[in-house]
Design an enzyme around this catalytic site. Structure first.
Site, PDB file in Angstrom:
ATOM      1  N   GLU A   5      36.770 113.919  51.575  1.00 12.23           N
ATOM      2  CA  GLU A   5      35.754 113.696  52.602  1.00 12.23           C
ATOM      3  C   GLU A   5      36.352 113.895  53.996  1.00 12.23           C
ATOM      4  O   GLU A   5      37.526 113.617  54.218  1.00 12.23           O
ATOM      5  CB  GLU A   5      35.201 112.264  52.486  1.00 12.23           C
ATOM      6  CG  GLU A   5      34.747 111.924  51.075  1.00 12.23           C
ATOM      7  CD  GLU A   5      34.465 110.439  50.873  1.00 12.23           C
ATOM      8  OE1 GLU A   5      34.188 109.738  51.876  1.00 12.23           O
ATOM      9  OE2 GLU A   5      34.519 109.985  49.714  1.00 12.23           O
ATOM     10  N   GLU A  47      26.022 108.245  56.599  1.00 13.14           N
ATOM     11  CA  GLU A  47      26.121 107.026  55.797  1.00 13.14           C
ATOM     12  C   GLU A  47      26.285 105.839  56.740  1.00 13.14           C
ATOM     13  O   GLU A  47      27.002 105.933  57.742  1.00 13.14           O
ATOM     14  CB  GLU A  47      27.319 107.104  54.843  1.00 13.14           C
ATOM     15  CG  GLU A  47      27.561 105.820  54.045  1.00 13.14           C
ATOM     16  CD  GLU A  47      28.824 105.883  53.180  1.00 13.14           C
ATOM     17  OE1 GLU A  47      29.118 104.882  52.516  1.00 13.14           O
ATOM     18  OE2 GLU A  47      29.513 106.929  53.194  1.00 13.14           O
TER      19      GLU A  47
END
Length: 420
Positions: A224, A335
């Site tokens: 990520e 997120e």
């Protein structure tokens, strides 16, 4: 008899006082021993993370950036990397990454260059890498020394094909676009940079891409990268560049940035975890960062590039099981953590804090979304899907044009009249 009874009572009371005194003393000592043990563990961890610096740079935001010799970086604490020969560049790069892009990199809307805040006060020389120094208070904010620099289990957005029980994850909410069902060897995106407001210190807001392999149970592999605002991790509300990796669904392996052994950095100019500056403003100049992650077809390592010219480093292939071959899902998006501390949805913002339909200079975006195929070419994603748990809180809208290729706007304010 009364006197004798009185004497026994005094003795008994005295015993109780003595017992309580030494009980309290032992509790105090136990408490002190516990604090002392914690301080020892923290000190030991700091010594492990903060390597000897060739020189140190004080950043305007309070960070200290240590210029560490490339061979002394935290990655080489890993037992499998003791005799590793550093690759100073990838064997192959995805087609169009260093050449003329098939999708315009200069959108018609005005977007400005971006840098890191610490650059105002100095640079690291070739042969060193910039490492954000970890402070004692950084570690103490974590739930434990062992968990410092790690995400919570199952903090990855799951596509609709996943188990519904897993999708209803406690606390984490997403607004993403994704592709699945094939073999992917990397991904790219240009991400609009903002500084979202975070309600509580144990919440965060981030925008990133995920390279995923394996199942969403115990063996998920994930790479990520993106930007985040995380008061718990960094001690402030600055927008920061970050990376993350795990090979066991965020359980024991992996970490943010360089906070464990794994990622090998080769670049002397960009610091993981350092503040990005400037950031976009509502109806003001817009700033974005390009991130590309791809698998070197020769060596098998996963490489990361920031912007057009900064190859940052690589995750060695042995760190992973499924990603040692390829990824099965790629995700892009936002997120947040929603703790619902007062019984209501958090006011933590995602992206710019505005819903997607607000558009350019108001809503945050991902543009020039691409995947890397088996021939090491950057391609447009086929069958792009979207996912969000609560679209009244945070939403996502995809689009495509000649200028931005595949893109989407995403985000939201969190709590509002339709999101309680």
């Amino acid at each position: 008899m009364a006197a004798a009874h009185f004497s026994k009572e005094r003795v008994f009371r005295g015993f109780l006082v003595w017992f309580c005194f030494w009980g309290l003393m032992s509790l105090t000592c136990a408490g002190r021993l516990s604090v002392s043990r914690q301080n020892f563990e923290v000190h030991k961890h700091l010594n492990r993370l903060n390597k000897p610096a060739v020189k140190s740079i004080q950043s305007p935001d309070g960070d200290i950036i240590d210029c560490v010799h490339i061979s002394k970086q935290p990655a080489f604490d890993h037992p499998f990397l003791k005799d590793h020969k550093i690759q100073m560049g990838p064997s192959y790069t995805p087609e169009s990454l260093f050449g003329e892009s098939k999708v315009s990199e200069k959108p018609k809307e005005s977007v400005n260059p971006i840098t890191q805040l610490w650059h105002q006060n100095g640079v690291c020389s070739e042969g060193t890498i910039p490492v954000r120094r970890t402070k004692k208070e950084d570690v103490l904010r974590a739930s434990s020394v062992k968990r410092y620099g790690k995400k919570k289990h199952l903090s990855v957005p799951l596509p609709r094909s996943a188990d519904p029980d897993l999708i209803n994850q406690s606390g984490h909410q997403h607004a993403i676009a994704y592709v699945e069902g094939g073999k992917f060897y990397g991904a790219k995106a240009t991400i609009n940079v903002w500084e979202p407001k975070v309600q509580s210190s144990n919440e965060f807001s981030l925008s990133q891409l995920w390279i995923l392999g394996g199942s969403f149970g115990q063996d998920l592999n994930s790479i990520e990268a993106g930007w985040q605002v995380s008061p718990d991790l960094y001690g402030d509300n600055n927008t920061r560049l970050f990376t993350y990796w795990t090979s066991d669904a965020y359980q024991a392996t992996g970490c943010y940035n360089l906070l464990c052994s794994g990622f090998i950095q080769i670049n002397s100019q960009i610091a993981m975890g350092a503040s990005i500056s400037p950031v976009s403003g509502f109806h003001n100049p817009q700033y974005d960062i390009s991130i590309t992650i791809w698998k070197d077809p020769k060596e098998g390592h996963w490489w990361m590039q920031f912007g057009d010219g900064y190859v940052l480093g690589y995750w060695p292939s042995f760190l992973f099981s499924y990603l040692a071959d390829s990824a099965s899902i790629v995700e892009w998006g936002g997120e947040v953590v929603n703790m619902e501390e007062d019984g209501h949805h958090t006011t933590t913002q995602m992206g710019s804090g505005q819903f997607p339909d607000e558009g350019f200079t108001k809503a945050s975006y991902f543009r020039n979304i691409q995947v890397v195929d088996s021939s090491n070419n950057l391609k447009e994603p086929k069958g792009l899907n979207t996912f969000t748990e609560k679209s009244n809180c945070y939403d996502v809208e995809v689009g495509k044009n000649d200028d931005w290729g595949h893109y989407f706007y995403y985000g939201g304010p969190g709590r509002n009249p339709n999101c309680q």
